[in-house]
Design a protein around this motif. Structure first.
Motif, PDB file in Angstrom:
ATOM      1  N   PHE A 120      33.110  79.410  67.824  1.00  0.00           N
ATOM      2  CA  PHE A 120      32.899  77.980  67.582  1.00  0.00           C
ATOM      3  C   PHE A 120      31.952  77.371  68.627  1.00  0.00           C
ATOM      4  CE2 PHE A 120      37.235  78.587  65.653  1.00  0.00           C
ATOM      5  CZ  PHE A 120      36.784  78.526  64.343  1.00  0.00           C
ATOM      6  N   LEU A 121      32.011  77.860  69.871  1.00  0.00           N
ATOM      7  CA  LEU A 121      31.073  77.367  70.884  1.00  0.00           C
ATOM      8  C   LEU A 121      29.634  77.743  70.534  1.00  0.00           C
ATOM      9  CD1 LEU A 121      32.801  77.973  74.348  1.00  0.00           C
ATOM     10  CD2 LEU A 121      32.057  75.780  73.397  1.00  0.00           C
TER      11      LEU A 121
ATOM     12  N   SER B 256      31.979  79.571  61.347  1.00  0.00           N
ATOM     13  CA  SER B 256      31.060  79.431  62.483  1.00  0.00           C
ATOM     14  C   SER B 256      29.670  79.964  62.161  1.00  0.00           C
ATOM     15  CB  SER B 256      31.634  80.136  63.715  1.00  0.00           C
ATOM     16  OG  SER B 256      31.928  81.487  63.427  1.00  0.00           O
TER      17      SER B 256
ATOM     18  N   CYS C 266      36.342  73.033  69.766  1.00  0.00           N
ATOM     19  CA  CYS C 266      36.162  74.498  69.805  1.00  0.00           C
ATOM     20  C   CYS C 266      37.362  75.175  70.469  1.00  0.00           C
ATOM     21  CB  CYS C 266      34.885  74.850  70.561  1.00  0.00           C
ATOM     22  SG  CYS C 266      33.347  74.390  69.722  1.00  0.00           S
TER      23      CYS C 266
ATOM     24  N   THR D 236      37.246  81.024  69.997  1.00  0.00           N
ATOM     25  CA  THR D 236      36.613  79.892  70.681  1.00  0.00           C
ATOM     26  C   THR D 236      35.135  80.157  70.921  1.00  0.00           C
ATOM     27  OG1 THR D 236      38.708  79.359  71.792  1.00  0.00           O
ATOM     28  CG2 THR D 236      36.708  78.411  72.726  1.00  0.00           C
TER      29      THR D 236
END
Length: 324
Positions: free
Chosen positions: A117-118, A214, A152, A114
């Motif tokens: 992706f953030l 990403s 995300c 996560t």
């Protein structure tokens, strides 16, 4: 992989060695890691509170920053408290159940993916802000931010499902001592009595997919940002534009550098002690440094922290003045 024998019993509990070679300095390391953990909690909570209280920071970049701060709190809390319990020497401090071990690995992988992706979403936000400022409001609306953040977290949650399922299908027949301070995939695979070739391959491909997807977004975003900055004639304006993404770029470099080293590999055999050092860096040190980087490199966050600290000091003075 451990050799398979007929007289085996299924492991129901693991023992985490942690930092076994520092018996004389275990108290020093306990204090060090506890201080870093508490510092991480305070820093990230401060950013969440400051962004929530200061309406000047109610913008997409800080919306993603609060998500990152929440994630960093959970990310360190998955591993550090259990590691600290191992330092105390209490009975069962280093023990973790089989289900607990897989759960820890699932949550740690979920939060790590996560975060990737953030950071990519934050890079996209900076790209639009610098390269397409006139369309920023339309392209990075609050609805878009909420959808990006939700995506995300969702994709991050889905990432460890197949690897953890395959891990649960492996046989662990002893020994049950994990040479690490948390249940990471590589030391667990080293304890399995099953053939781990397929599991290693899946772990490698999943890690590679998350990191490449990403990092590709981040690389393309910053490639366009650099191209745009090179076409700005004023050095002052160029530096002003770059300063808005300098903190994010520093965080990305810290986080991705260690992740690429640790997880985009196919062999479980490597320097265990060196892996532990790298794991400490991305699971404890980086979450502690991220808020510092954002607050020190960002004038708006520094300004908000100063304003609210002054407000708190004034509130504390009021009872004293009334008493006098």
């Amino acid at each position: 992989m451990q050799p398979y024998t007929k007289n085996w019993t299924q492991v129901t509990e693991f023992v985490m060695m942690g930092f076994a070679g520092i018996h004389e300095a275990h108290l020093l390391f306990f204090i060090l890691f506890l201080t870093m953990y508490l510092f991480t909690l305070v820093e990230n909570l401060a950013i969440i509170l400051v962004v929530g209280l200061d309406h000047r920071l109610w913008r997409p970049m800080y919306f993603f920053l609060t998500h990152l701060s929440c994630l960093e709190i959970w990310y360190t809390s998955v591993t550090v408290p259990k590691m600290l319990a191992g330092f105390t020497g209490v009975d069962g401090g280093k023990n973790i159940s089989y289900a607990g071990c897989l759960s820890q690995l699932f949550i740690f992988t979920f939060l790590g993916a996560t975060e990737c992706f953030l950071l990519a979403a934050m890079a996209y936000d900076r790209y639009v802000a610098i390269c397409m400022p006139l369309h920023y409001g339309a392209l990075v609306s609050w609805g878009t931010c909420i959808r990006l953040a939700a995506a995300c977290w969702l994709v991050g949650f889905l990432t460890p499902i197949l690897p953890i399922y395959l891990m649960s299908q492996l046989t662990f027949c002893g020994p049950n001592v994990i040479d690490h301070f948390f249940c990471d995939a590589s030391p667990l695979l080293a304890l399995s009595c099953s053939d781990v070739t397929w599991k290693e391959t899946v772990d490698f491909l999943v890690s590679l997919a998350v990191l490449l997807a990403s990092s590709m977004v981040i690389a393309v975003s910053y490639g366009n940002i650099v191209w745009t900055l090179l076409h700005i004639r004023s050095v002052a304006e160029r530096w002003k534009a770059f300063s808005t993404c300098a903190a994010h770029l520093a965080v990305v470099s810290l986080f991705y550098g260690t992740l690429f080293f640790m997880y985009v590999r196919t062999k479980v055999t490597s320097s265990i002690n060196f892996n532990k050092v790298v794991s400490v860096f991305y699971s404890i040190v980086t979450p502690m440094l991220n808020p510092l980087i954002y607050s020190l490199r960002n004038k708006e966050v520094k300004g908000a922290l100063d304003r609210h600290s002054h407000t708190l000091m004034e509130v504390e003075r009021l009872p004293l003045e009334q008493t006098a």
